[in-house]
Design a protein around this motif. Sequence first.
Motif, PDB file in Angstrom:
ATOM      1  N   GLY A 128       0.820  -1.209   0.000  1.00 23.55           N
ATOM      2  CA  GLY A 128       0.000   0.000   0.000  1.00 23.55           C
ATOM      3  C   GLY A 128       0.851   1.254   0.000  1.00 23.55           C
ATOM      4  O   GLY A 128       0.574   2.208  -0.732  1.00 23.55           O
ATOM      5  N   LYS A 131       2.373   1.653  -3.465  1.00 26.95           N
ATOM      6  CA  LYS A 131       1.407   2.180  -4.441  1.00 26.95           C
ATOM      7  C   LYS A 131       1.166   3.674  -4.217  1.00 26.95           C
ATOM      8  O   LYS A 131       1.005   4.428  -5.176  1.00 26.95           O
ATOM      9  CB  LYS A 131       0.087   1.408  -4.365  1.00 26.95           C
ATOM     10  CG  LYS A 131       0.190  -0.028  -4.813  1.00 26.95           C
ATOM     11  CD  LYS A 131       0.489  -0.111  -6.283  1.00 26.95           C
ATOM     12  CE  LYS A 131       0.540  -1.550  -6.754  1.00 26.95           C
ATOM     13  NZ  LYS A 131       0.973  -1.659  -8.144  1.00 26.95           N
ATOM     14  N   LYS A 132       1.134   4.099  -2.962  1.00 24.07           N
ATOM     15  CA  LYS A 132       0.992   5.535  -2.682  1.00 24.07           C
ATOM     16  C   LYS A 132       2.193   6.315  -3.209  1.00 24.07           C
ATOM     17  O   LYS A 132       2.053   7.398  -3.775  1.00 24.07           O
ATOM     18  CB  LYS A 132       0.842   5.789  -1.179  1.00 24.07           C
ATOM     19  CG  LYS A 132      -0.526   5.518  -0.640  1.00 24.07           C
ATOM     20  CD  LYS A 132      -1.449   6.635  -1.010  1.00 24.07           C
ATOM     21  CE  LYS A 132      -2.726   6.536  -0.209  1.00 24.07           C
ATOM     22  NZ  LYS A 132      -3.692   7.544  -0.598  1.00 24.07           N
ATOM     23  N   SER A 151      -3.421   4.221  -9.067  1.00 21.32           N
ATOM     24  CA  SER A 151      -2.448   3.747  -8.076  1.00 21.32           C
ATOM     25  C   SER A 151      -2.930   4.043  -6.654  1.00 21.32           C
ATOM     26  O   SER A 151      -2.742   3.223  -5.753  1.00 21.32           O
ATOM     27  CB  SER A 151      -1.092   4.401  -8.330  1.00 21.32           C
ATOM     28  OG  SER A 151      -0.125   3.873  -7.472  1.00 21.32           O
ATOM     29  N   ASP A 152      -3.561   5.201  -6.454  1.00 20.32           N
ATOM     30  CA  ASP A 152      -4.144   5.513  -5.141  1.00 20.32           C
ATOM     31  C   ASP A 152      -5.242   4.528  -4.772  1.00 20.32           C
ATOM     32  O   ASP A 152      -5.343   4.100  -3.612  1.00 20.32           O
ATOM     33  CB  ASP A 152      -4.709   6.939  -5.129  1.00 20.32           C
ATOM     34  CG  ASP A 152      -3.667   7.979  -4.770  1.00 20.32           C
ATOM     35  OD1 ASP A 152      -2.673   7.634  -4.106  1.00 20.32           O
ATOM     36  OD2 ASP A 152      -3.856   9.147  -5.169  1.00 20.32           O
ATOM     37  N   ALA A 155      -3.667   1.353  -3.740  1.00 19.80           N
ATOM     38  CA  ALA A 155      -3.084   1.501  -2.403  1.00 19.80           C
ATOM     39  C   ALA A 155      -4.152   1.344  -1.333  1.00 19.80           C
ATOM     40  O   ALA A 155      -3.928   0.660  -0.326  1.00 19.80           O
ATOM     41  CB  ALA A 155      -2.395   2.864  -2.275  1.00 19.80           C
TER      42      ALA A 155
END
Length: 190
Positions: A128, A131-132, A151-152, A155
């Motif tokens: 996570g 990805k952030k 991507s957010d 995450a």
Amino acid sequence: MNSALLAQGQQELVFQGDGSDEYRVLARNWPQIVETELEDGNYHFARKHDELHERQTGAYGFDYGYSVPLDSLHIRDVFPISTTTGTRRPIDWLQDGENVYCNEAGGVVVEYTTTTVTDLFSSNFRTGVQKKLEAVILRSLKEEYAAADRSDQAAEMYFQRARTSSSKARTSKPMYRDPGRLTSARRGRG
């Protein structure tokens, strides 16, 4: 940080503080991403309990103050140190930036959220965070806003998995409770 950079086709950081744009962007956003997610206290690896014994002068209408541990992000609960194992008596308390204030003279136990070393992060939590960080790279360095939003979202999915796994790893009831009638009778005390 390197995993996010490599996933986005960027060069790996050779050492921290190398002065590159990538490092500056990620180093600026890393604490906010991690601490924001940990602050809610949804992860067992980020919770701690400490007994505070050294009193200070009280404030805000409370008689006593106790210094908050330096590694705390957020105080979740305060209860008096009890002679009976496992009992938590709720008390009124207030926190400013450095102290917890209450009317308990015998010391208190604080339950708080802390930033832990990254070795203790679960794999879903790490993914996570990655990805952030990828979203930060996509927004600030590549200016690909739609990909950053995806991507957010990914995450958030990994953070939710990490929260769920962490909640399954701890009991729903406090570990130390007063024994009930049946337990006392079974142990020959009732």
